[in-house]
Design an enzyme around this catalytic site. Structure first.
Site, PDB file in Angstrom:
ATOM      1  N   ASP A 159       9.390  -8.608   6.446  1.00 59.72           N
ATOM      2  CA  ASP A 159      10.877  -8.862   7.108  1.00 59.72           C
ATOM      3  C   ASP A 159      11.667  -9.672   6.285  1.00 59.72           C
ATOM      4  OD1 ASP A 159       9.917  -7.562   9.735  1.00 59.72           O
ATOM      5  OD2 ASP A 159       8.561  -9.279   9.514  1.00 59.72           O
ATOM      6  N   HIS A 187       6.896 -11.131  14.556  1.00 61.66           N
ATOM      7  CA  HIS A 187       7.155  -9.952  13.600  1.00 61.66           C
ATOM      8  C   HIS A 187       7.097  -8.690  14.530  1.00 61.66           C
ATOM      9  CE1 HIS A 187       6.590  -6.553  11.112  1.00 61.66           C
ATOM     10  NE2 HIS A 187       5.491  -6.222  11.579  1.00 61.66           N
TER      11      HIS A 187
HETATM   12  P1  NAI Z   1      -3.969   2.555   8.885  1.00 61.01           P
HETATM   13  O1  NAI Z   1      -4.117   3.087  10.155  1.00 61.01           O
HETATM   14  O2  NAI Z   1      -3.513   3.647   7.658  1.00 61.01           O
HETATM   15  O3  NAI Z   1      -5.160   1.687   8.502  1.00 61.01           O
HETATM   16  C1  NAI Z   1      -5.801   0.721   9.301  1.00 61.01           C
HETATM   17  C2  NAI Z   1      -7.283   0.855   8.923  1.00 61.01           C
HETATM   18  O4  NAI Z   1      -7.948  -0.212   9.711  1.00 61.01           O
HETATM   19  C3  NAI Z   1      -8.010   2.169   9.036  1.00 61.01           C
HETATM   20  O5  NAI Z   1      -8.718   2.332   7.816  1.00 61.01           O
HETATM   21  C4  NAI Z   1      -9.016   1.641  10.443  1.00 61.01           C
HETATM   22  O6  NAI Z   1     -10.300   2.396  10.093  1.00 61.01           O
HETATM   23  C5  NAI Z   1      -9.144   0.158   9.986  1.00 61.01           C
HETATM   24  N1  NAI Z   1      -9.544  -0.734  11.001  1.00 61.01           N
HETATM   25  C6  NAI Z   1      -9.530  -0.522  12.307  1.00 61.01           C
HETATM   26  N2  NAI Z   1     -10.254  -1.444  13.144  1.00 61.01           N
HETATM   27  C7  NAI Z   1     -10.882  -2.163  12.223  1.00 61.01           C
HETATM   28  C8  NAI Z   1     -11.991  -3.011  12.251  1.00 61.01           C
HETATM   29  N3  NAI Z   1     -12.311  -3.666  13.534  1.00 61.01           N
HETATM   30  N4  NAI Z   1     -12.311  -3.788  11.208  1.00 61.01           N
HETATM   31  C9  NAI Z   1     -11.865  -3.198  10.043  1.00 61.01           C
HETATM   32  N5  NAI Z   1     -10.956  -2.355   9.792  1.00 61.01           N
HETATM   33  C10 NAI Z   1     -10.617  -1.902  11.000  1.00 61.01           C
HETATM   34  O7  NAI Z   1      -2.783   1.447   8.969  1.00 61.01           O
HETATM   35  P2  NAI Z   1      -1.971   0.714   7.962  1.00 61.01           P
HETATM   36  O8  NAI Z   1      -0.718   1.659   7.716  1.00 61.01           O
HETATM   37  O9  NAI Z   1      -2.855   0.385   6.658  1.00 61.01           O
HETATM   38  O10 NAI Z   1      -1.372  -0.728   8.795  1.00 61.01           O
HETATM   39  C11 NAI Z   1      -2.543  -1.774   9.011  1.00 61.01           C
HETATM   40  C12 NAI Z   1      -1.762  -2.386  10.065  1.00 61.01           C
HETATM   41  O11 NAI Z   1      -0.876  -3.187   9.588  1.00 61.01           O
HETATM   42  C13 NAI Z   1      -1.139  -1.882  11.488  1.00 61.01           C
HETATM   43  O12 NAI Z   1      -1.538  -2.684  12.322  1.00 61.01           O
HETATM   44  C14 NAI Z   1       0.471  -1.953  11.188  1.00 61.01           C
HETATM   45  O13 NAI Z   1       1.209  -1.908  12.414  1.00 61.01           O
HETATM   46  C15 NAI Z   1       0.443  -3.340  10.321  1.00 61.01           C
HETATM   47  N6  NAI Z   1       1.549  -3.705   9.596  1.00 61.01           N
HETATM   48  C16 NAI Z   1       2.156  -4.935   9.510  1.00 61.01           C
HETATM   49  C17 NAI Z   1       3.336  -5.224   9.079  1.00 61.01           C
HETATM   50  C18 NAI Z   1       3.561  -6.612   8.951  1.00 61.01           C
HETATM   51  O14 NAI Z   1       4.755  -6.929   8.527  1.00 61.01           O
HETATM   52  N7  NAI Z   1       3.235  -7.604   9.359  1.00 61.01           N
HETATM   53  C19 NAI Z   1       3.738  -4.144   8.175  1.00 61.01           C
HETATM   54  C20 NAI Z   1       3.480  -2.939   8.136  1.00 61.01           C
HETATM   55  C21 NAI Z   1       2.266  -2.556   8.806  1.00 61.01           C
END
Ligand code: NAI
Length: 328
Positions: A159, A187
């Protein structure tokens, strides 16, 4: 040669993981002379995909990468961890209420907090990226009573970077001309990007902009809703920019923020600026001697006060909801 730093990445097979791991291994997380050992935590169904990413990491022959372990067990993943990047989370799916989302994530961040408590290195630093990031960080922190609370943080650096970029465009300056920008609060769409303490070539940014309508009705919503705009355009959520912000967050934490500047991070509140003690909320922070400290003594006018309060109220609601669910 230095002992490698243990870096654990959860959700390693996800899209942020894919954008993040290669930059960690090439030295951008900690610096060009610090070897790293990667631990990848995934759910069982995604371990194979994580193995594929690990094969590609091998194929990069990164001189700083001293090893990769892959596991679906949190205890193993966090044993001896120095830097924990909690990226994996349960996304909101259709029809899911907020309570369901918090509960599903509690089921992830509670055991991960416990595993960090049980096995992490004394100097462990935790960054939560997975949403709802602030509250997930709070859940993990509450289950790691032996780890100093200040070691748990959540990411608002994306952000912050978005706000830098929007402001630089508006003023026709470069991002390096801007100092002391702040993201306050959660966030989420209630976050407050603050231009009243930011400086552009020495001038207060809000004055340099001199356009309250733009600040209120364009700048703030553009920054706060950028995530949705990326999904709309790309057909997938921010990944490379989120990974980049995670790198920035940890790099600043470990190596310090430049003199005369600060950054934004969600850290445990000490009660500063009326944010209830213990909440993990975004503040202006400086990093010194490997610690993030909240910048003190800023004057907050009524405009900023109302926006900070609204975002903090949302964090209080989330905290109360996870308390009611017995997650903390
Ligand atoms: P994604 O869905 O591509 O990947 C998430 C991964 O986490 C998947 O491979 C899944 O198998 C794994 N996962 C789920 N539960 C798990 C567990 N208990 N232990 C280990 N791995 C587990 O999602 P992406 O795009 O990589 O985003 C990840 C997170 O980051 C989302 O929650 C998203 O909302 C968040 N995010 C946060 C931002 C921020 O600024 N704080 C910015 C962009 C995304």
């Amino acid at each position: 040669t230095r002992t490698p730093v243990n870096v654990t990445v959860t959700g390693a097979a996800g899209q942020i993981g894919y954008a993040l791991l290669f930059r960690i291994a090439s030295g951008h997380l900690l610096g060009p002379d610090v070897p790293v050992r990667l631990r990848l935590l995934e759910i069982p169904q995604a371990v194979k995909a994580a193995e594929g990413t690990a094969m590609e990491l091998d194929d990069c022959a990164f001189p700083l990468l001293s090893g990769i372990d892959i596991t679906d067990d949190a205890k193993t993943a966090f044993d001896g961890v120095n830097i924990a990047l909690l990226v994996g989370a349960r996304p909101r799916t259709k029809g899911m209420e907020r309570g369901d989302l918090l509960e599903a994530n509690g089921g992830i961040f509670k055991p991960q907090g416990e595993a960090i408590n049980a096995g992490a290195a004394d100097d462990v630093r935790v960054l939560v990226v997975g949403n709802p990031a602030n509250t997930n960080a709070l859940i993990a922190q509450q289950h790691a009573p032996d780890v100093p609370a200040e070691r748990f943080t959540a990411m608002t650096r994306l952000d912050h970077n978005r706000a830098l970029s929007q402001l630089a465009k508006k003023l026709g300056v470069t991002v390096s001309d801007i100092k002391k920008l702040t993201i306050w609060g959660n966030h989420s769409a209630t976050q407050y990007p603050d231009l009243f303490h930011a400086e552009v070539n020495g001038q207060v940014a809000a004055q340099a902009v001199n356009d309250q309508d733009w600040l209120e009705n364009t700048f703030i919503p553009t920054v706060a809703k950028r995530g949705a705009a990326i999904i709309e355009a790309r057909g997938a959520s921010s990944a490379a920019s989120a990974a980049n912000a995670a790198i920035d967050h940890v790099y600043s934490w470990v190596n310090g923020t430049p003199e005369g500047d600060w950054t934004s991070a969600a850290v445990v509140s000490d009660g500063s600026y009326g944010v209830p003690e213990g909440l993990i909320s975004s503040f202006p922070v400086v990093a010194k001697d490997g610690r993030y400290e909240i910048v003190q003594g800023l004057e907050i006018d009524d405009f900023s006060r109302a926006r900070i309060d609204a975002s903090v109220a949302e964090l209080v609601e989330e905290r109360d909801a996870v308390k009611a669910l017995g997650l903390i």
